[in-house]
Design an enzyme around this catalytic site. Structure first.
Site, PDB file in Angstrom:
ATOM      1  N   GLY A  10      33.663 -52.525  86.713  1.00  0.00           N
ATOM      2  CA  GLY A  10      32.743 -51.373  86.751  1.00  0.00           C
ATOM      3  C   GLY A  10      31.374 -51.774  87.252  1.00  0.00           C
ATOM      4  O   GLY A  10      30.351 -51.354  86.701  1.00  0.00           O
ATOM      5  N   ARG A  35      36.404 -48.712  91.466  1.00  0.00           N
ATOM      6  CA  ARG A  35      37.329 -47.948  92.322  1.00  0.00           C
ATOM      7  C   ARG A  35      36.672 -47.500  93.620  1.00  0.00           C
ATOM      8  O   ARG A  35      37.346 -47.139  94.562  1.00  0.00           O
ATOM      9  CB  ARG A  35      37.819 -46.696  91.568  1.00  0.00           C
ATOM     10  CG  ARG A  35      38.736 -46.988  90.401  1.00  0.00           C
ATOM     11  CD  ARG A  35      38.859 -45.779  89.512  1.00  0.00           C
ATOM     12  NE  ARG A  35      37.541 -45.391  88.995  1.00  0.00           N
ATOM     13  CZ  ARG A  35      37.295 -44.339  88.249  1.00  0.00           C
ATOM     14  NH1 ARG A  35      38.278 -43.513  87.934  1.00  0.00           N
ATOM     15  NH2 ARG A  35      36.069 -44.074  87.824  1.00  0.00           N
ATOM     16  N   TYR A 151      36.117 -40.761  72.121  1.00  0.00           N
ATOM     17  CA  TYR A 151      35.294 -41.814  72.739  1.00  0.00           C
ATOM     18  C   TYR A 151      34.914 -42.842  71.674  1.00  0.00           C
ATOM     19  O   TYR A 151      35.023 -44.061  71.892  1.00  0.00           O
ATOM     20  CB  TYR A 151      34.045 -41.218  73.398  1.00  0.00           C
ATOM     21  CG  TYR A 151      33.147 -42.283  74.004  1.00  0.00           C
ATOM     22  CD1 TYR A 151      33.575 -43.049  75.089  1.00  0.00           C
ATOM     23  CD2 TYR A 151      31.886 -42.555  73.471  1.00  0.00           C
ATOM     24  CE1 TYR A 151      32.771 -44.046  75.631  1.00  0.00           C
ATOM     25  CE2 TYR A 151      31.070 -43.545  74.009  1.00  0.00           C
ATOM     26  CZ  TYR A 151      31.520 -44.298  75.092  1.00  0.00           C
ATOM     27  OH  TYR A 151      30.722 -45.291  75.620  1.00  0.00           O
ATOM     28  N   LYS A 155      35.859 -46.903  71.462  1.00  0.00           N
ATOM     29  CA  LYS A 155      34.880 -47.989  71.364  1.00  0.00           C
ATOM     30  C   LYS A 155      35.022 -48.759  70.033  1.00  0.00           C
ATOM     31  O   LYS A 155      34.733 -49.953  69.976  1.00  0.00           O
ATOM     32  CB  LYS A 155      33.466 -47.442  71.564  1.00  0.00           C
ATOM     33  CG  LYS A 155      33.203 -47.006  73.011  1.00  0.00           C
ATOM     34  CD  LYS A 155      33.307 -48.204  73.981  1.00  0.00           C
ATOM     35  CE  LYS A 155      32.971 -47.856  75.406  1.00  0.00           C
ATOM     36  NZ  LYS A 155      32.946 -49.012  76.310  1.00  0.00           N
ATOM     37  N   GLY A 182      23.058 -48.504  72.644  1.00  0.00           N
ATOM     38  CA  GLY A 182      22.787 -47.078  72.429  1.00  0.00           C
ATOM     39  C   GLY A 182      22.575 -46.440  73.793  1.00  0.00           C
ATOM     40  O   GLY A 182      23.160 -46.882  74.787  1.00  0.00           O
ATOM     41  N   VAL A 184      21.743 -45.554  77.303  1.00  0.00           N
ATOM     42  CA  VAL A 184      21.309 -46.241  78.528  1.00  0.00           C
ATOM     43  C   VAL A 184      21.406 -45.215  79.661  1.00  0.00           C
ATOM     44  O   VAL A 184      22.475 -44.609  79.843  1.00  0.00           O
ATOM     45  CB  VAL A 184      22.260 -47.418  78.888  1.00  0.00           C
ATOM     46  CG1 VAL A 184      21.698 -48.228  80.039  1.00  0.00           C
ATOM     47  CG2 VAL A 184      22.537 -48.301  77.676  1.00  0.00           C
ATOM     48  N   THR A 186      22.324 -44.098  82.968  1.00  0.00           N
ATOM     49  CA  THR A 186      23.201 -44.546  84.069  1.00  0.00           C
ATOM     50  C   THR A 186      23.895 -43.286  84.580  1.00  0.00           C
ATOM     51  O   THR A 186      23.437 -42.171  84.304  1.00  0.00           O
ATOM     52  CB  THR A 186      24.267 -45.535  83.540  1.00  0.00           C
ATOM     53  OG1 THR A 186      25.073 -44.829  82.581  1.00  0.00           O
ATOM     54  CG2 THR A 186      23.663 -46.760  82.873  1.00  0.00           C
ATOM     55  N   GLU A 187      25.047 -43.455  85.209  1.00  0.00           N
ATOM     56  CA  GLU A 187      25.830 -42.266  85.603  1.00  0.00           C
ATOM     57  C   GLU A 187      26.731 -41.783  84.454  1.00  0.00           C
ATOM     58  O   GLU A 187      27.515 -40.851  84.620  1.00  0.00           O
ATOM     59  CB  GLU A 187      26.666 -42.597  86.845  1.00  0.00           C
ATOM     60  CG  GLU A 187      25.795 -42.835  88.062  1.00  0.00           C
ATOM     61  CD  GLU A 187      26.565 -43.292  89.293  1.00  0.00           C
ATOM     62  OE1 GLU A 187      27.807 -43.172  89.316  1.00  0.00           O
ATOM     63  OE2 GLU A 187      25.920 -43.787  90.230  1.00  0.00           O
TER      64      GLU A 187
HETATM   65  P1  NDP Z   1      28.493 -45.598  84.744  1.00  0.00           P
HETATM   66  O1  NDP Z   1      29.250 -44.310  84.870  1.00  0.00           O
HETATM   67  O2  NDP Z   1      27.189 -45.695  85.446  1.00  0.00           O
HETATM   68  O3  NDP Z   1      29.419 -46.821  85.202  1.00  0.00           O
HETATM   69  C1  NDP Z   1      30.764 -46.898  84.822  1.00  0.00           C
HETATM   70  C2  NDP Z   1      31.469 -47.951  85.660  1.00  0.00           C
HETATM   71  O4  NDP Z   1      32.833 -48.034  85.220  1.00  0.00           O
HETATM   72  C3  NDP Z   1      31.478 -47.607  87.137  1.00  0.00           C
HETATM   73  O5  NDP Z   1      31.192 -48.759  87.875  1.00  0.00           O
HETATM   74  C4  NDP Z   1      32.916 -47.150  87.390  1.00  0.00           C
HETATM   75  O6  NDP Z   1      33.301 -47.547  88.690  1.00  0.00           O
HETATM   76  C5  NDP Z   1      33.683 -47.976  86.349  1.00  0.00           C
HETATM   77  N1  NDP Z   1      34.947 -47.363  85.991  1.00  0.00           N
HETATM   78  C6  NDP Z   1      35.158 -46.215  85.307  1.00  0.00           C
HETATM   79  N2  NDP Z   1      36.465 -45.937  85.244  1.00  0.00           N
HETATM   80  C7  NDP Z   1      37.100 -46.945  85.895  1.00  0.00           C
HETATM   81  C8  NDP Z   1      38.470 -47.216  86.178  1.00  0.00           C
HETATM   82  N3  NDP Z   1      39.459 -46.396  85.774  1.00  0.00           N
HETATM   83  N4  NDP Z   1      38.771 -48.332  86.881  1.00  0.00           N
HETATM   84  C9  NDP Z   1      37.788 -49.148  87.310  1.00  0.00           C
HETATM   85  N5  NDP Z   1      36.486 -48.959  87.071  1.00  0.00           N
HETATM   86  C10 NDP Z   1      36.151 -47.843  86.386  1.00  0.00           C
HETATM   87  O7  NDP Z   1      28.309 -45.819  83.176  1.00  0.00           O
HETATM   88  P2  NDP Z   1      27.657 -47.024  82.334  1.00  0.00           P
HETATM   89  O8  NDP Z   1      27.142 -48.076  83.217  1.00  0.00           O
HETATM   90  O9  NDP Z   1      26.752 -46.406  81.363  1.00  0.00           O
HETATM   91  O10 NDP Z   1      28.936 -47.511  81.547  1.00  0.00           O
HETATM   92  C11 NDP Z   1      29.384 -48.843  81.521  1.00  0.00           C
HETATM   93  C12 NDP Z   1      29.974 -49.140  80.158  1.00  0.00           C
HETATM   94  O11 NDP Z   1      28.959 -49.044  79.178  1.00  0.00           O
HETATM   95  C13 NDP Z   1      31.076 -48.183  79.710  1.00  0.00           C
HETATM   96  O12 NDP Z   1      32.093 -48.942  79.082  1.00  0.00           O
HETATM   97  C14 NDP Z   1      30.382 -47.284  78.696  1.00  0.00           C
HETATM   98  O13 NDP Z   1      31.273 -46.756  77.766  1.00  0.00           O
HETATM   99  C15 NDP Z   1      29.420 -48.277  78.077  1.00  0.00           C
HETATM  100  N6  NDP Z   1      28.261 -47.709  77.404  1.00  0.00           N
HETATM  101  C16 NDP Z   1      27.377 -46.899  78.047  1.00  0.00           C
HETATM  102  C17 NDP Z   1      26.269 -46.409  77.378  1.00  0.00           C
HETATM  103  C18 NDP Z   1      25.295 -45.481  78.000  1.00  0.00           C
HETATM  104  O14 NDP Z   1      24.514 -44.843  77.263  1.00  0.00           O
HETATM  105  N7  NDP Z   1      25.254 -45.357  79.316  1.00  0.00           N
HETATM  106  C19 NDP Z   1      26.003 -46.807  75.986  1.00  0.00           C
HETATM  107  C20 NDP Z   1      27.011 -47.638  75.398  1.00  0.00           C
HETATM  108  C21 NDP Z   1      28.074 -48.089  76.093  1.00  0.00           C
HETATM  109  P3  NDP Z   1      34.140 -46.643  89.725  1.00  0.00           P
HETATM  110  O15 NDP Z   1      33.827 -45.207  89.432  1.00  0.00           O
HETATM  111  O16 NDP Z   1      33.686 -47.127  91.067  1.00  0.00           O
HETATM  112  O17 NDP Z   1      35.542 -47.007  89.437  1.00  0.00           O
HETATM  113  C1  8X3 Z   2      27.433 -44.344  74.993  1.00  0.00           C
HETATM  114  C2  8X3 Z   2      26.467 -44.078  73.899  1.00  0.00           C
HETATM  115  O1  8X3 Z   2      25.966 -42.545  71.956  1.00  0.00           O
HETATM  116  O2  8X3 Z   2      26.302 -41.518  74.156  1.00  0.00           O
HETATM  117  O3  8X3 Z   2      28.437 -45.196  74.548  1.00  0.00           O
HETATM  118  O4  8X3 Z   2      28.152 -42.388  72.906  1.00  0.00           O
HETATM  119  S1  8X3 Z   2      26.764 -42.556  73.200  1.00  0.00           S
END
Ligand code: NDP
Ligand code: 8X3
Length: 250
Positions: A10, A35, A151, A155, A182, A184, A186-187
């Protein structure tokens, strides 16, 4: 520094992209995965292409994962650090009104995908008796919040699997840690709300959220401890978010 390799799943966005950038800046050669091939290509174009290798696959597809990992050129096979970051949330609703496709996608990506990648990469680490797996969990893996049900369950599973991996890999000299962030920016929320950017923006309004680099900093901290030190887990929150469902907004 001897040649060291980090593979980040990712890496095309958010936390994964920030981790890729940080490991690269710290001298690692990086394997970036996701992807979206066009994003991987753009990342390679912006860096020294001899130090970046990209693999385009869906973590939910076990045979694609095996093919990608087993097909790595010999000079990219010896992965030192695996950052299991690929993941997502879809929707926010009670479980009794839950969307079954959303459940399947979250469990297949966040839990089974993480297992497929870890299983494939751990074989080489076990053989070489060295390696570090760092999973990206979530505060949703430590707490449960209203409408977060599946979700949060996915986790919590990442938290449990991180413990299981640590127990099962320790005898081979491997380290396993998990970072639980917590909010962040991002997308993540755009994906959760399926492209509704206005709703996604509201999630981060009125407080200072974390950014991908904050999490990359923690991941790199774990990876850069001496080999006898294992940081089991880190929970990292915005100052204004003392628990998952409490955010102090101005
Ligand atoms: P983004 O949506 O910005 O990034 C998610 C990444 O995961 C992308 O690069 C996407 O790549 C990849 N991904 C998703 N599904 C697949 C798949 N089936 N196969 C391969 N790659 C995949 O989100 P974040 O950066 O925020 O998320 C990253 C991680 O952090 C996740 O596990 C999320 O649950 C966790 N997280 C996020 C938080 C937040 O607040 N943002 C807080 C806590 C945890 P592509 O689409 O190119 O495949
Ligand atoms: C992403 C953080 O609190 O939006 O894992 O689920 S929350």
């Amino acid at each position: 520094m001897d040649k060291r390799i980090a593979l980040i799943t990712g890496a095309t966005s958010g936390i994964g992209a920030a981790c890729a950038q940080r490991f690269y800046e710290e001298g690692y050669d990086i394997i970036i995965t996701g992807r979206r091939q066009e994003r991987l290509d753009a990342m390679v174009a912006a860096l020294d292409s001899t130090r970046v290798h990209c693999l385009c696959f869906d973590v939910r597809n076990h045979s694609e994962v095996e093919k990608a990992v087993n097909g790595l050129p010999p000079e990219w096979k010896n992965i030192d650090v695996l950052v299991n970051n690929a993941g997502l949330a879809l929707g926010l609703s009670t479980f009794f009104k839950g969307n079954i496709d959303h459940w399947d996608t979250m469990m297949d990506t966040n839990v089974k995908g993480l297992l497929y990648v870890s299983r494939a990469i751990s074989h080489g680490m076990i053989e070489r008796k060295t390696g570090h797996i760092i999973n990206i969990g979530s505060i949703a893996g430590k707490e449960v919040y209203m409408n977060g049900n599946v979700y949060c369950a996915s986790k919590h599973a990442v938290d449990a699997l991180s413990k299981a991996m640590r127990i099962e890999l320790a005898e081979f000299g491997l380290r396993v840690g998990v970072v639980h962030p917590g909010a962040v920016e991002t997308e993540f929320s755009e994906v959760r709300f399926e492209g509704d950017t206005e709703r996604a923006a509201l999630v981060y309004q009125g407080f200072e959220n974390l950014v991908g680099a904050d999490i990359a900093d923690a991941v790199f901290y774990m990876a850069s401890r001496p080999a006898h030190v294992n940081i089991n887990e880190l929970i990292i929150m915005p100052q204004a978010q003392p628990q998952a469902s409490v955010i102090h907004r101005k």
